[in-house]
Structure formats: structure tokens, C-alpha cells
Design a protein around this motif. Structure first.
Motif, short mmCIF file in Angstrom:
data_model
loop_
_atom_site.label_atom_id
_atom_site.label_comp_id
_atom_site.label_asym_id
_atom_site.label_seq_id
_atom_site.Cartn_x
_atom_site.Cartn_y
_atom_site.Cartn_z
N LYS A 147 -38.30 -1.92 -4.29
CA LYS A 147 -37.36 -0.83 -3.87
C LYS A 147 -38.02 0.46 -3.07
O LYS A 147 -39.17 0.78 -3.54
CB LYS A 147 -36.47 -0.55 -5.04
N GLU A 150 -39.63 3.49 -5.42
CA GLU A 150 -40.38 3.11 -6.71
C GLU A 150 -41.64 3.38 -6.64
O GLU A 150 -42.34 3.60 -5.88
CB GLU A 150 -39.99 1.70 -7.01
N THR A 151 -42.37 3.68 -7.82
CA THR A 151 -43.54 4.10 -8.04
C THR A 151 -44.71 2.99 -8.03
O THR A 151 -44.25 2.04 -8.39
CB THR A 151 -43.86 4.83 -9.57
N ASN A 203 -46.80 -2.39 -8.53
CA ASN A 203 -45.83 -1.85 -9.13
C ASN A 203 -46.07 -1.39 -10.59
O ASN A 203 -47.11 -1.37 -10.85
CB ASN A 203 -44.34 -2.61 -9.13
#
Length: 842
Positions: A147, A150-151, A203
Motif C-alpha cells: 500500500k 506504508e512504512t 514491510n
């Protein structure tokens, strides 16, 4: 409510998020909790993923400069991700494509030898294999779960190998990006620097979502990096496993994006069919030029990246429906896909020896040809070396000192100590003396060492530079050794002792039996092999050089002898005999019989195919130049190898060199440039009598000039007063003068002719009055200079029209005064016509 941006900076990590401010103000409070959780999770995520990330280092390979491979400090590095516990690692193709002596270092510091097993340059992915077991493979995410916002964290080896498994954190900045890639990429603001290539973008579950591949590096651009999405990585890995390469479907279409797609605007225009390869799957399906591809199977396409993403879902041999827009009609055509045969990357083999250090075990360095040697500190790096090795410079890897060695030949060994000191004092005018405007001598002495006495000068250059120069005489050569250090290093006693120890180790000897001695000699007396894009390899003496990089012209060191290689395609039905006959006829047509010689062609064999050798010679009246051409046809291409030289240089040594050149010639179809097509032999089409119209609007005349003549104008491109049209050995020149009086021009011309005849009786001329172009009165002068350096004849016409005086000169060297050349020259002049008149001589 409103849109707010919060920046939290903790421990050097900046987290950026946009959120909606609710009336209850619960948003900011929730964000702080979320950010704290993310920061708390990062160490655990890295701890989980880092064991699957390795550092890769090796020696770069260079076909252009082989010395790069021998420099122990010239290393390349990148990053890789473990994909199988038995030592299979994925990385970028550009990391390992030209890398030798690969070494892989795991996160805990274990070192393995590695080799590239598979490379796919289209996707920029490759596999490296190491001999290991029990490694921790990475966990791959699903692309559908990625996404924007997102980090993510990037793990790699940026800048220096000492920084392996470094971590940077950011967010996913964008998806489906199209940047210098056939496929879509992930955009991230996590810092990606040189050396990060091939590393993991993960992620916050510790899963790999992409393989880092590139970043934008320009002034004003920050945090703009890209990664290959995990689904493309999986696609390539699967093909590597099943086929050993990536099997790509081939349609035979060349497609053009819309203007909107090119500049990045949303586009629904589809892809225009720019070209359809003959006999391709698309051609067989009936797809035609200018139709627009709307979709591939169920995937709509507007860009080339869309097309590649869609087509990669299919294998060669499968059938896919392609929807097209043809005018107002929408068509669907079924295409049975072929296989795209791209040039496969050649896996680079390891350099000599298995050590990453090219100089492992070498403690001394020297030149076997010039006969010197010295200690080899670990930090000594060769900076520059002349082609013959008579000049070489070094620098220290830490930047503490610089060292140079120069060898001058033809130097008397009887030079006195005083003269030697004076000579080397001049060496302060070196690269290093630029650090100061003048040098202050601090020490000057002649050191009487039993084995290698030397002259020594120490000087201070400017405020910061110190130079020690030593000069040695031996075997008719002057060896100059020069060390440069800064003031900081010079005043450090221990450093100064180490530098003196290095200089004291210099010897005028080279022990070929000493395995610890590295030989850096580049002197070569053997032939050198040159390979062209046309598959031809040829050996030439080491002293010969290419005219410039990539050229097919070569010259000896005196530039008196040359060799040229000409390559064209063999036209349908052409034969070796017809080709040679054409070339001989063209050569004979250039010169009169007394100024040329062509021997009967001699049959030969080159690389297993028939060849003809033709010897020739020509002169313009002074020096004779000779040469020989070798003609042969192989793999649909015609090759002519031509050597030329002054006739008086023809001797047994030159004959031997030519024989060696011919014996060395090979043609390898596999080494030809894959993009080579049909190369027309222009001599097959040349018509020496075909003319083109030249029009001089400023001075109101036209000429019809043979189109293979060259055109020269005055330095001022807008000045059409003087115009020359040249061919080998002759020219037609028109000089237009609208400022001088015609009678004065005639008077000056006749005075110049008389003066030339008076000073040299071999210069003769005649004058007569003629009428040109029906009604123009003119002066005609015929000049002959038979004893000139190059004998020639001239016909000069002077005439006037509407206050413009024209001087037209027709010149030919006697050597090229063939009937055909003279006829073309006269016909060109006969075509002279005024713009407002009627052209003649058509």
C-alpha cells in the motif's frame, strides 16, 4: 475537519503521515500511539529480516581497460537477498554482470566465494550461488498487499563495504511507476544509495516487497528510490528455476506510446502499431501498421510498461487475444506467441587467482622491462601509467602521499653528480609543484650508496607541499623517483621515516624469480589483436594505434603506414571477382597511365574462404605511395583490408608484417554486433557523371556539379563570393567580385601570370579572348606547370556581368587528367548559367 501533516523525528528516522483531523481530536492521539508502535517494531523487524540480506563484493571486469581488474582497490559491491537455504541469492543484474571473484558476506560476518549463475538484464535481476547450507531465506510478501504510505525499510550495503546491512526507513511513495524499466517499479523515499542495489525493501512484517534497483541522483532531488516489485521477482525466479533463463513471449510488434503517455499524463489512447516484423506471430495474425493495441487478453494497455506487464503473463507457444482499434472498427485477433530471443548476458568468469585481492602475496612492485623494483605497501594505488610504462604515478589509499617514477632513455651514465642534481632539480616542475608558485630547496646532496648511488633534492612547494626527488643513472636511462607529502605528514617523524624507507627500497633491478614481486610492466613488443563490430579480428604490431576509439583505421608510430578495414554487405548475385573488378576499374579511372600501377590479382585464402590480393601504387607527380588490398566475402559481408605506405618503405620487414596480418584475420559471426543489418556498398551505386544543381542567389549564377565532388565555401557561411567544388586532384572554383573594376581584375591577373613565368620558365601560360554563354566577352588563360612539386594545368576564365566580375578556375593535376575527369570538369563549367538567363550544358 482538515488535512494535516505530522513529522516525527526520532533517532534520525523521520516518519511522515497525512491524516484527517476529526472534531473529537482523537486522530492525533491515535497517530502518536501508532508512530510509537512503528518505531518500537522496527528493530524487531530488522532483526527478523537482516539475516536474509547479504553483502556482495567483487572485482569489476572491463574490456576497455584491463588494468582496472589488476588494481587491488578497484572493487565493486552491492547487496543480495537469500532465496534458498542452500545458498541461492537474488540481486540486481547490474551488480554482478561484469563482476569477477565474487565474495558474499552474510549479516553475521561469514564469508563465501560466489558466482553468478543466472542473469536477466531486462528485469535487472540475477542469481548468485554460494556453497552453503542452513541459511535463512527471505519471506516474500504479495504485491497485492503493498500500500502507498506504508512504512518500509531498505537493507543494503551503501557507499562502502564496511557499511553492509545498513538500514534506512521510509514509506512506499508510489506504485506502478515506469522509470527506465520494462516493468512497473515501487517508489520509496527510504534512502537508497550506491551499493544498496540488489538489497531488500521490506514491510513491517519483515517481508520482502521488492528488490532495490535505482535512485534519482541529481541536484535538488532527494528520497526518490525505486525497487523491483515482488511479483516481478517471483516471475523471474520461477523462470530461472524452470528454464535457466526468462522465456519471454514475442509478437513481432513495435509499438508507439501516445504523447500523453510519454509525458506521464493519463491516456486511454492505446499503443499505435509502428511496425510489424515480417513473418512474425503478429503478421500471421493479420495485425497491421497504424492499428492501435487496446488490450492484451483481459489487460488494457496504454503504455509500453502496461504491454510488457501484460505479455509477461504468457509463455511462448501460447495464444492470446489482442484487441485493436482499426479506424472506427474494433477488432480482436488471436496471436500464437513466439519466443523473444534477446542476447543473453555472458556470465563473467573469475579473474586469474581466486583471491579478491588481485595482489595477494605481493610485497614488492616493479617493472620487468625497465628493470626497477621497490616495496609495495598495502595502501599503494596505481593512479596513471603511460602506454609504454616509462611514466607511472601512485597515490596512497588514505591520501597521505603521492609517488611518481619516470624513466628517460638516451641519458649518458657519465653525468656528473653536480649535473645530475641540476637535472633532477628541474623535476620540481611536476604535477605536484602546482601546490605552490615556487619551490624552496631544503636539502640537496649526492648520496654515495655502493649499489645504487643517487642525487637527492628535498624542496618545499608553497605552504603545504613537500617534494623529495631522487635521480638514478643506469644503463643509459635516468630514473626519477618523486614523493609528495603535505606539511602535516612531513613534520610527523614516524611518517617521514616510513616514506624514506619506501624510497630507500627502490632498486635498479627486477628479480623475475621472486613470486612476491608484482610486475606492472605494460611494454609489449608482440602483436595486438583488434576486434571490430563486424566480427573481424586482426593482429597488428604493438606500436600501431587506432586512429581513435572504435575506428577501423590504424597507423604506425610514424604515421607513414596505415591500415584500413572496410565492411559492406554482399548484394544478391555479387561475386568476389565482380567486386574486385569494380574496385580496380575505379582506381584506374582516377589516374592517368603514367601515374598508377595495378598488379594482377593474386588468389589467397583468408579464414577458410577464397580471397584476392591486389597490389597498387599511385603518385601525383612527386612521391609514390603503394599499397595492397585483400578482398574476401564471408557471412554475407564483404571485407576489404587495405594497407598503404610510401613506396620506398616497401621491404622484407613490411612484407613479413603483411603476411602476419593476413594470417591473423578471422571472422566470427557470433561476435558481430547483433544490430547489424544491410550495409550498402556505395561504390555499387556510384555514378561519377550524375550531377546536382548548385544555385548562388547572391551572385546570380547556377552550376551543375557532379554529386560526388566535395563543396567548400569561405569561412563566413553567408559569404558566397568564393565557392570551390573539388575532386581528388582537381577543382572548379568560382570567385565573384562586385566591388572591383573588371579591367583592373584582368590587369592584376595578367601581371601575376607574367610574374610567375618570369620567376620560373617552367611555368607557362597562354591568353586569348573568347565569348561565353552566347554573348559574354571573356578572357581565357591556359596555365601549365610541368616541373611543379605536383604538375598541374589550369584554365582560368574572367568575365563580367551586371557589375560582377567572375573568375572561374578549372584545375587538374596532371596525374588525374584522365579523359573522363577532364570531360566532367569542362561539362561542369559549360553548365554555368546566370539565374535570369538560360541554363546551358544540361
Amino acid at each position: 475537519m482538515g488535512n494535516w501533516t505530522v513529522r516525527l523525528k526520532k533517532g534520525g528516522i523521520t516518519l511522515v503521515a497525512a491524516f484527517v483531523l476529526m472534531t473529537t481530536f482523537a486522530g492525533p492521539q491515535s497517530w502518536h500511539v501508532y508512530a510509537a508502535e512503528i518505531n518500537a517494531d522496527i528493530p524487531q523487524v530488522i532483526e527478523k529480516a537482516s539475516p536474509s540480506v547479504v553483502a556482495i563484493i567483487g572485482k569489476p571486469s572491463s574490456e576497455v581497460d584491463k588494468t582496472l581488474e589488476k588494481n587491488r582497490f578497484n572493487l565493486a559491491h552491492g547487496t543480495g537477498v537469500i532465496v534458498a537455504s542452500n545458498g541461492v541469492i537474488v540481486t540486481n543484474a547490474h551488480v554482478v554482470k561484469d563482476m569477477k571473484n565474487i565474495v558474499v558476506v552474510t549479516s553475521e560476518g561469514t564469508t563465501y566465494r560466489g558466482h553468478a549463475s543466472n542473469i536477466d538484464e531486462e528485469s535487472d535481476l540475477a542469481l548468485v550461488k554460494i556453497d552453503a547450507v542452513g541459511l535463512q531465506p527471505a519471506t516474500f510478501a504479495s504485491s497485492s498487499d503493498i500500500k502507498v504510505g506504508e512504512t518500509v525499510a531498505a537493507i543494503g550495503t551503501p557507499i562502502s563495504f564496511a557499511l553492509r546491512n545498513s538500514v534506512t526507513v521510509g514509506i512506499v511513495s508510489g506504485l506502478d511507476r515506469s522509470v527506465s524499466s520494462q516493468y512497473q517499479l515501487i517508489q520509496t523515499d527510504a534512502a537508497i544509495n550506491p551499493g544498496n542495489s540488489g538489497g531488500a525493501l521490506i514491510n513491517m512484517k519483515g517481508e520482502v516487497i521488492g528488490i532495490n534497483t535505482m535512485k534519482y541522483a541529481d541536484i535538488g532531488i532527494e528520497n526518490l528510490g525505486f525497487a523491483i516489485p515482488v511479483d516481478t521477482v517471483k516471475y523471474v525466479l520461477k523462470h530461472f528455476e524452470l528454464y535457466g533463463k526468462v522465456k519471454r513471449a514475442y509478437t513481432g510488434l513495435e509499438l508507439e506510446e501516445s504523447w500523453e503517455a510519454v509525458v506521464g499524463l493519463p491516456s486511454m489512447a492505446g499503443l499505435r502499431v509502428d511496425y510489424v516484423d515480417a513473418d512474425s506471430p503478429a503478421a500471421e495474425a493479420g495485425i497491421e501498421q497504424d492499428e492501435v493495441v487496446v488490450s492484451i487478453g483481459s489487460d488494457s494497455v496504454q503504455t509500453l510498461v502496461d504491454y510488457n506487464e501484460a505479455i509477461k503473463k504468457y509463455l511462448p507457444g501460447q495464444t492470446v487475444d489482442i484487441k485493436l482499434q482499426s479506424g472506427s472498427a474494433t477488432l480482436t485477433k488471436s496471436v500464437k506467441l513466439g519466443e523473444l530471443h534477446n542476447t543473453e548476458a555472458t556470465l563473467t568468469e573469475d579473474a586469474d587467482g581466486s583471491s579478491l585481492d588481485a595482489d595477494s602475496g605481493k610485497t614488492k612492485i616493479g617493472d620487468s622491462h625497465f628493470g626497477w623494483s621497490m616495496k609495495y605497501p598495502a595502501g599503494l594505488v596505481k593512479r596513471q601509467q603511460s602506454d609504454d610504462g616509462d611514466s607511472i604515478s601512485f597515490v596512497d589509499a588514505k591520501g597521505e602521499f603521492a609517488l611518481s617514477i619516470r624513466i628517460a632513455s638516451d641519458q649518458s651514465d657519465e653525468l656528473s653528480p653536480a649535473a645530475l642534481l641540476t637535472t633532477i632539480a628541474g623535476e620540481d616542475d611536476s604535477d605536484y609543484s602546482s601546490y605552490g608558485n615556487s619551490a624552496t630547496v631544503l636539502e640537496r646532496q649526492y648520496v654515495k650508496r655502493a649499489e645504487y648511488p643517487y642525487a637527492k633534492v628535498v624542496s618545499r612547494s608553497g605552504e603545504d607541499g613537500y617534494i623529495q626527488t631522487r635521480g638514478y643513472l643506469h644503463g643509459g636511462r635516468l630514473y626519477t623517483v618523486q614523493l609528495f607529502v603535505t606539511k602535516e605528514q612531513y613534520t610527523n617523524r614516524s611518517k617521514q621515516n616510513s616514506y624514506n624507507d619506501l624510497l630507500d627500497s627502490f632498486k635498479l633491478a627486477f628479480n623475475t624469480g621472486d613470486n612476491s614481486l608484482k610486475d606492472i610492466s605494460v611494454f609489449n613488443s608482440d602483436d595486438v589483436t583488434y576486434t571490430s563490430e563486424y566480427g573481424l579480428s586482426i593482429d597488428l604490431p604493438a606500436a600501431w594505434e587506432q586512429d581513435y576509439h572504435g575506428s577501423t583505421s590504424f597507423y604506425n608510430d610514424e604515421y607513414s603506414q596505415s591500415l584500413e578495414i572496410h565492411v559492406t554487405s554482399a548484394s544478391s548475385g555479387d561475386t568476389l571477382q565482380n567486386w574486385v573488378d569494380r574496385e580496380v576499374d575505379m582506381f584506374e579511372a582516377q589516374y592517368t597511365a603514367d601515374y598508377r600501377r595495378v598488379d594482377k590479382p593474386v588468389e589467397a585464402t583468408v579464414d577458410g574462404v577464397p580471397a584476392w590480393q591486389v597490389d597498387f601504387a599511385s603518385s601525383l607527380g612527386d612521391e609514390w605511395f603503394a599499397g595492397r588490398s585483400l578482398f574476401f566475402i564471408k557471412d554475407k559481408y564483404k571485407y576489404e583490408v587495405r594497407m598503404t605506405y610510401p613506396k620506398d618503405e616497401q621491404d622484407d620487414e613490411l612484407e613479413k608484417m603483411w603476411d602476419n596480418v593476413v594470417a591473423s584475420i578471422t571472422v566470427d559471426k557470433e561476435t558481430m554486433d547483433g544490430e547489424l543489418g544491410f550495409i550498402q556498398d556505395l561504390n555499387e551505386l556510384a555514378d561519377p557523371d550524375r550531377t546536382a544543381l548548385y544555385k548562388n542567389e547572391k551572385f546570380n549564377y547556377t552550376l551543375r556539379i557532379p554529386e560526388n565532388w566535395t563543396t567548400n565555401r569561405s569561412y563566413d557561411g553567408n559569404d558566397q563570393a568564393t565557392k570551390s567544388f573539388s575532386f581528388p586532384g582537381g577543382y572548379l572554383r568560382v570567385e565573384a567580385d562586385n566591388k572591383s573594376v573588371y579591367t583592373e581584375v584582368v590587369k592584376d591577373a595578367e601581371e601575376e601570370l607574367k610574374k610567375s613565368h618570369t620567376s620560373d620558365s617552367d611555368y607557362s601560360y597562354s591568353a586569348e579572348d573568347v565569348t561565353l554563354f552566347g554573348d559574354v566577352k571573356a578572357k581565357k588563360y591556359k596555365v601549365s606547370y610541368s616541373k611543379a612539386h605536383i604538375p598541374y594545368t589550369e584554365t582560368i576564365y574572367l568575365f563580367n556581368r551586371k557589375q560582377v566580375t567572375y573568375t572561374v578556375t578549372l584545375r587538374t593535376d596532371v596525374a588525374v587528367s584522365t579523359a573522363a575527369n577532364v570531360a566532367r570538369l569542362n561539362k561542369a563549367f559549360d553548365s554555368f548559367a546566370f539565374v535570369n538567363g538560360t541554363e546551358s550544358g544540361k
